[in-house]
Design an enzyme around this catalytic site. Structure first.
Site, PDB file in Angstrom:
ATOM      1  N   HIS A 153      -7.553  -5.536  -0.251  1.00 40.73           N
ATOM      2  CA  HIS A 153      -6.370  -4.686  -0.129  1.00 40.73           C
ATOM      3  C   HIS A 153      -5.425  -5.095   1.012  1.00 40.73           C
ATOM      4  O   HIS A 153      -4.214  -5.168   0.821  1.00 40.73           O
ATOM      5  CB  HIS A 153      -6.840  -3.247   0.077  1.00 40.73           C
ATOM      6  CG  HIS A 153      -5.743  -2.244   0.142  1.00 40.73           C
ATOM      7  ND1 HIS A 153      -4.978  -1.925  -0.949  1.00 40.73           N
ATOM      8  CD2 HIS A 153      -5.279  -1.493   1.156  1.00 40.73           C
ATOM      9  CE1 HIS A 153      -4.094  -1.011  -0.608  1.00 40.73           C
ATOM     10  NE2 HIS A 153      -4.254  -0.729   0.671  1.00 40.73           N
TER      11      HIS A 153
ATOM     12  N   SER B 263       0.814  -1.201   0.000  1.00 45.44           N
ATOM     13  CA  SER B 263       0.000   0.000   0.000  1.00 45.44           C
ATOM     14  C   SER B 263       0.859   1.267   0.000  1.00 45.44           C
ATOM     15  O   SER B 263       1.738   1.430  -0.841  1.00 45.44           O
ATOM     16  CB  SER B 263      -0.941  -0.057   1.207  1.00 45.44           C
ATOM     17  OG  SER B 263      -1.864   0.987   1.206  1.00 45.44           O
TER      18      SER B 263
ATOM     19  N   ASP C  54      -9.433  -3.348  -5.395  1.00 51.48           N
ATOM     20  CA  ASP C  54      -9.205  -4.333  -4.351  1.00 51.48           C
ATOM     21  C   ASP C  54     -10.009  -4.005  -3.088  1.00 51.48           C
ATOM     22  O   ASP C  54      -9.706  -4.469  -2.007  1.00 51.48           O
ATOM     23  CB  ASP C  54      -7.711  -4.458  -4.034  1.00 51.48           C
ATOM     24  CG  ASP C  54      -7.130  -3.180  -3.436  1.00 51.48           C
ATOM     25  OD1 ASP C  54      -7.895  -2.238  -3.142  1.00 51.48           O
ATOM     26  OD2 ASP C  54      -5.903  -3.126  -3.260  1.00 51.48           O
TER      27      ASP C  54
END
Ligand SMILES: *[C@@H]1O[C@H](CO)[C@@H](O)[C@H](O)[C@H]1NC(C)=O
Ligand SMILES: *[C@@H]1O[C@H](CO)[C@@H](O)[C@H](O)[C@H]1NC(C)=O
Ligand SMILES: *[C@@H]1O[C@H](CO)[C@@H](O)[C@H](O)[C@H]1NC(C)=O
Ligand SMILES: *[C@@H]1O[C@H](CO)[C@@H](O)[C@H](O)[C@H]1NC(C)=O
Ligand SMILES: *[C@@H]1O[C@H](CO)[C@@H](O)[C@H](O)[C@H]1NC(C)=O
Ligand SMILES: CC(=O)N[C@H]1CO[C@H](CO)[C@@H](O)[C@@H]1O
Length: 624
Positions: free
Chosen positions: A580, A276, A529
């Site tokens: 995610h 991320s 996601d």
């Protein structure tokens, strides 16, 4: 099959996917708890609350359970002993369902532990490259180190990512806010307050006890021979801008030294694993380290020290859902880790307060979308619109009707950013403009010049990959989970509110027919996601880095997309989730990481299942 359905299933697969997508005939809510279908939306919120509260609970007695912290935790004992004393702060409803949850959570945590590692080991994969992990935004705990009167009670307690956070939030909100918010002008701790990122594997293995983040990856890495001598978590204070991370914590200097030491002691180049926002931090590092004014490592530092970069759910072009948070303090309950951490915020803070807090975390502003209309579309069109789509994703903020002169017209992503900046306090505007850049560099000369401008270094559309021809980049990300793509807004009628607009959350419909679009509580859902839209995870990997000026050395980039196929019984989605955050526990992701770390990354075949290639062609960025 409707367009919508196809889109969430991944476009190129015409046969049904193994586990049908979340979109199963019935309206999808943003809460991706398909496993909890029987629960109403309301209950599942409560459920998050519970995990949150319980996680904190475990935190309190963490020492006692430290040895068996992973996986099986004796929850029942804990609940009996501790819940009573905490009833004053936890709403009663939470306690009632605790046992239920306990069971869920235990099952969830237990699947597949170590098995991916054991399988890889049996195939001859063993530890080779030193592994350095760079966690994502929000998932790293923040500890208080202040010793002034007001901070003493929190000394070395986590004011982010633990029960202490929740407790502080409930019992003394003003004090909690004072600690967590950075100074508006310096972007550093306010005077007398000191919050630092937790360190070591503990910083990000679990967010709150029982809620794993990196722990599965650690288990599997350990199985093929990793331990603290050849694996390392480079945790950072994600509230800070990259520049201040170096200025205050010497974060990048430490990271550089660590990687150099790893090479010296093992004789192998490092394998960097980022998740991320960690991908942005790492991208910034690559520029920093080569810069003669900053890291002083030279242009070939990355080539000499880094074997590979595993980029998981990387969000180079930003997460669109960040914008509403900054714009109006709106946070939709997405049941992501974010919502999880932020649940307390949502519960105890007014929207304007949240807005204020987000704006006082300059690091989080690095998530503001980049690339403007060329990437995200204009008012009538977006690269990821499908034929026949009724409401284009291009209008990022839609106003159904406009009442007063204050109300803006429909806005694209680019216009929303302007709107945000013109309406925000001058200090915020200054912070964003002086420290970040959201545009596109159209020529190689411009890209080269930007190597000297630290504002451009989180934006891959304005700066280049390192000059490291042997570096390998692996882009791993989930697809097929409905993700916030644009919004319906309305004016905020509340005179108390200092924020003028808010998400029109009373608004839910599907447009129906061909090119169906799903609008859930004012949020228009697209592909991604669950947190980051497909364009942001996929564009640079699929296309952007094939453009010469962004990748002049020809770094090899491999993409592996992972369709979201959650297990119904598992709160975290099980071994095939594409979410995610939960993807960090996904079996195939773990397997791929082990192969790259073990030096067998060349065996990995690219895997495209979404329409990212098609969309990428439509993005209006071209070779010079
Ligand atoms: C939006 O972009 C598309 C594709 O480039 C173009 O055809 C269209 O005219 C643009 N619309 C507006 C309102 O600028
Ligand atoms: C804004 O968008 C909405 C929905 O897309 C549309 O109904 C409305 O007419 C638009 N308003 C303006 C001023 O263009
Ligand atoms: C990988 O990282 C780059 C830059 O951080 C980003 O543009 C890209 O979208 C990322 N995607 C994934 C999923 O790895
Ligand atoms: C417009 O104003 C009316 C009356 O003030 C109000 O009831 C309505 O909700 C407003 N509409 C929007 C979209 O703000
Ligand atoms: C709200 O609107 C008023 C009047 O247009 C403006 O002065 C103010 O800055 C706005 N506030 C925010 C937070 O956008
Ligand atoms: C948050 C942050 O990094 N702010 C910086 C933005 O840039 C100005 C000018 O370089 C600095 O003074 C701020 O500290």
């Amino acid at each position: 099959m409707s367009t919508l359905r196809r889109r969430f299933l991944g476009a190129s697969s015409s046969e049904p996917s193994r586990d049908p997508s979340p979109v199963k005939g019935e309206p999808v809510t943003l809460v991706p708890t398909t496993h909890l279908k029987k629960l109403t939306r309301k209950r599942s919120r409560r459920w998050q609350w519970m995990i949150f509260g319980l996680g904190g609970l475990f935190g309190i007695v963490i020492a006692a359970f430290f040895a068996q912290r992973h996986d099986v935790i004796n929850l029942e004992g804990l609940i009996d002993v501790n819940l009573e004393s905490l009833l004053d702060v936890i709403p009663a409803g939470i306690v009632k369902d605790a046992r239920d949850l306990t069971r869920h959570e235990r099952e969830a945590v237990n699947y597949d532990s170590f098995s991916v590692g054991l399988h890889a080991q049996s195939q001859g994969v063993k530890a080779r490259h030193p592994v350095i992990m760079i966690p994502g935004v929000i998932s790293t705990g923040l500890e208080s180190w202040g010793t002034e009167e007001q901070s003493r009670q929190y000394f070395r307690k986590r004011l982010w990512g633990s029960w202490s956070m929740m407790r502080a939030l409930v019992l003394d909100k003003a004090s909690w806010k004072r600690h967590i918010m950075l100074d508006k002008h310096t972007g550093l701790d306010p005077p007398g307050i000191k919050l630092r990122a937790a360190q070591g594997f503990d910083a990000a293995d679990f967010f709150i006890t029982g809620y794993w983040i990196w722990n599965k990856i650690l288990e599997n890495l350990a199985t093929i021979g990793y331990d603290p001598t050849n694996a390392f978590t480079a945790a950072y204070d994600w509230r800070l801008s990259c520049k201040n991370l170096e200025a205050r914590d010497a974060y990048f200097t430490r990271l550089k030294i660590h990687i150099e030491t790893a090479l010296e002691t093992s004789g192998e180049k490092a394998c960097l694993v980022s998740h991320s926002m960690g991908s942005q931090v790492l991208f910034w590092f690559f520029h920093w380290v080569a810069s003669p004014e900053h890291g002083k490592g030279g242009e070939d530092w990355v080539e000499k020290h880094v074997d590979s970069w595993i980029n998981i759910s990387g969000s180079m072009l930003g997460a669109l859902k960040g914008l509403p948070a900054f714009l109006s303090g709106d946070m939709k309950d997405t049941a992501q880790l974010n919502a999880f951490a932020l649940y307390g915020l949502e519960k105890f803070l007014a929207r304007a307060e949240r807005c204020e807090i987000f704006r006082a975390m300059p690091g989080a502003s690095s998530m503001i979308p980049k690339g403007g209309n060329a990437v995200w579309g204009n008012r009538t069109w977006a690269p990821d619109d499908v034929p026949g789509q009724k409401v284009s994703f291009g209008t990022f903020i839609n106003f159904r009707e406009s009442n007063s002169t204050h109300s803006p017209h429909n806005l694209t992503v680019e216009e929303s950013l302007d709107y945000l900046l013109t309406n925000a306090d001058p200090w915020y505007q200054k912070q964003v403009l002086e420290n970040y850049s959201h545009g596109i560099a159209r020529t190689a000369a411009e890209v080269n010049d930007n190597e000297r401008d630290f504002r451009k270094w989180v934006n891959p559309l304005e700066s280049r990959l390192p000059l490291a021809p042997h570096l390998k980049i692996y882009c791993f990300y989930g697809i097929g989970k409905p993700t916030e793509r644009s919004y319906f807004y309305r004016e905020d009628q509340d005179p108390q509110s200092s924020v003028n607009v808010t998400i029109d959350s009373g608004f839910t419909f599907t447009t129906g027919g061909d090119g169906e679009t799903l609008v859930d509580h004012g949020v228009i859902l697209g592909e991604g996601d669950g947190t980051v839209p497909l364009l942001s995870t996929g564009y640079m990997c699929a296309k952007g880095w094939k453009i010469k000026r962004y990748n002049p050395a020809g770094v090899k980039v491999k993409v592996y997309e992972m369709p979201h196929e959650p297990d119904k019984w598992s709160p975290r989605g099980g071994p095939n989730t594409g979410d995610h955050v939960d993807i960090l526990g996904r079996s195939s992701l773990n397997d791929l990481i082990l192969r790259v770390a073990g030096g067998k990354g060349s065996q990995i075949e690219e895997n495209f299942q979404s329409r990212i290639l098609e969309y990428s062609e439509k993005v209006q960025i071209y070779e010079e």
